[in-house]
Scaffold this active site. Sequence first.
Site, PDB file in Angstrom:
ATOM      1  N   ASN A 246      -9.213  32.461  -4.318  1.00 55.05           N
ATOM      2  CA  ASN A 246      -9.300  30.984  -3.856  1.00 55.05           C
ATOM      3  C   ASN A 246      -8.025  30.880  -2.951  1.00 55.05           C
ATOM      4  O   ASN A 246      -7.115  30.104  -3.112  1.00 55.05           O
ATOM      5  CB  ASN A 246      -9.097  30.215  -5.082  1.00 55.05           C
ATOM      6  CG  ASN A 246      -9.090  28.710  -4.976  1.00 55.05           C
ATOM      7  OD1 ASN A 246      -8.360  28.076  -4.708  1.00 55.05           O
ATOM      8  ND2 ASN A 246     -10.226  28.296  -4.870  1.00 55.05           N
TER       9      ASN A 246
ATOM     10  N   GLY B 288      -6.649  27.362  -7.302  1.00 51.13           N
ATOM     11  CA  GLY B 288      -5.849  28.167  -6.480  1.00 51.13           C
ATOM     12  C   GLY B 288      -5.385  27.142  -5.242  1.00 51.13           C
ATOM     13  O   GLY B 288      -5.649  25.842  -5.157  1.00 51.13           O
TER      14      GLY B 288
ATOM     15  N   ARG C 103      -6.663  26.748  -2.229  1.00 54.47           N
ATOM     16  CA  ARG C 103      -8.003  25.971  -1.602  1.00 54.47           C
ATOM     17  C   ARG C 103      -8.259  24.747  -2.525  1.00 54.47           C
ATOM     18  O   ARG C 103      -8.496  23.633  -2.008  1.00 54.47           O
ATOM     19  CB  ARG C 103      -8.980  26.867  -1.555  1.00 54.47           C
ATOM     20  CG  ARG C 103     -10.209  26.164  -0.719  1.00 54.47           C
ATOM     21  CD  ARG C 103     -11.537  26.908  -0.799  1.00 54.47           C
ATOM     22  NE  ARG C 103     -12.488  26.302   0.325  1.00 54.47           N
ATOM     23  CZ  ARG C 103     -13.455  25.366  -0.062  1.00 54.47           C
ATOM     24  NH1 ARG C 103     -13.347  24.836  -1.120  1.00 54.47           N
ATOM     25  NH2 ARG C 103     -14.110  25.005   0.538  1.00 54.47           N
ATOM     26  N   CYS C 104      -8.331  25.060  -3.728  1.00 53.32           N
ATOM     27  CA  CYS C 104      -8.376  23.914  -4.933  1.00 53.32           C
ATOM     28  C   CYS C 104      -7.510  22.764  -4.567  1.00 53.32           C
ATOM     29  O   CYS C 104      -7.793  21.574  -4.984  1.00 53.32           O
ATOM     30  CB  CYS C 104      -8.671  24.164  -5.995  1.00 53.32           C
ATOM     31  SG  CYS C 104      -9.970  25.328  -6.586  1.00 53.32           S
ATOM     32  N   MET C 105      -6.259  22.909  -4.295  1.00 60.10           N
ATOM     33  CA  MET C 105      -5.300  21.823  -4.292  1.00 60.10           C
ATOM     34  C   MET C 105      -4.946  21.282  -2.651  1.00 60.10           C
ATOM     35  O   MET C 105      -4.130  20.614  -2.905  1.00 60.10           O
ATOM     36  CB  MET C 105      -3.950  22.722  -4.716  1.00 60.10           C
ATOM     37  CG  MET C 105      -3.606  23.219  -6.220  1.00 60.10           C
ATOM     38  SD  MET C 105      -2.039  23.825  -6.458  1.00 60.10           S
ATOM     39  CE  MET C 105      -1.831  25.142  -5.278  1.00 60.10           C
TER      40      MET C 105
END
Length: 402
Positions: free
Chosen positions: A346, A389, A391-393
């Site tokens: 991620n 990770g 990217r998610c954040m």
Amino acid sequence: MATHGADSEVGRLRTVMLHRPGHELSRLTPRNNDRLLFDGVPWVARAQEEHDAFAMALRARDVEVLYLTDLLTETLADVEARELAITTALAGLHLGDTLRTYLRSALMAATPAELTTLLTAGVRNDELRGGSGLVTSLLAPDDFVVDPLPNLLFTRDSSVWVRDHVAITSLAMPARARETQLTELIYTRHPRFAGTPRIHGHQFEHVEGGDVLLVAPGVIAVGVGERTTPAGVERFARQVFEGDLAHTVLAVPIAQERATMHLDTICTMVDVDLMIVYENVAEALVAHAVTVAGRDDDGTLHLAVAPPRPFLAAAAEAIGIDAVHRIDTGLDPVTAEREQWDDGNNTLALGPRVAVAYERNDATNARLRDAGIDVVEIAGSELGSGRGGPRCMSCPIVRDPL
């Protein structure tokens, strides 16, 4: 007015929206973390330190960092925006008229900064100073009358920029429904985003931002599984085609498992023709290419849905290149499973062949470096407790066009 937008996952990142962990994380307990979609109860102070280091790493690469709560506080200075935010927060049928009337008055009396905290960290029954009645009497003292939003940390899920349009997503889990409503409020009411065209919306079929990959200009992959529905992808495809934002949408079925809830838990892009992919499912990934079949005389758009093909081959064909190459997570199926669970694939691309990754995924990061990727490592022992990770954040708001 600033120009916002993105047409890929790997164009040079210029502006990003993050959410620094706050009081909402301290609301998590072993009794409520499952309902609020966290795998554990994080150490909040350490999570904040890790997030600050993440933001610092982005600024060191000349990325402008915007914070969701700052934008929300500035938005709530507008009286109409305050009224809309409060009405939305109090729409639940569990409150009753007595408590709802009290809460509306109390929230309207709060300053914009106080209201931001109340809307994101929630309100417990034992924190009320009024509104006593049947509902408050029957609720436990530590029951929430306004739920906290610990998953605000994952700003990617509630909005996605597609060229110069922002897609407000529709989150599938009830615990996260208000996230998109607050995000939509920012994009519709904050002066920075005045005039920004929008697509989709929280009221439509479920599409979550973690499932949306901007594979290339004109090509969008959307995972279909636990969170994003086939009907959501169909509406999303129609909207991007109507707006001339893409020519192909790749619908990618993914296994409905906790470890692979979104497409970006399986693969992310680190260059225009290079993905990091979870090895244990890579060979099974397929995609249906969705394109415009034609229009009726009245303008009604019809979709063509191709039979399934291997995902990377379908992506390469849609882009118009010979191949999309892959780097596998981990070194073998066992380390791949462990590092995929720890968000090893991620990654957040800051530009072609530059990616932010959690430092703990040694094997995956070594593979990235061997492939010529500049890996910007960050700590994530506490940030990762929500299973997300870099990217998610992060929600990219401005990327250089490819």
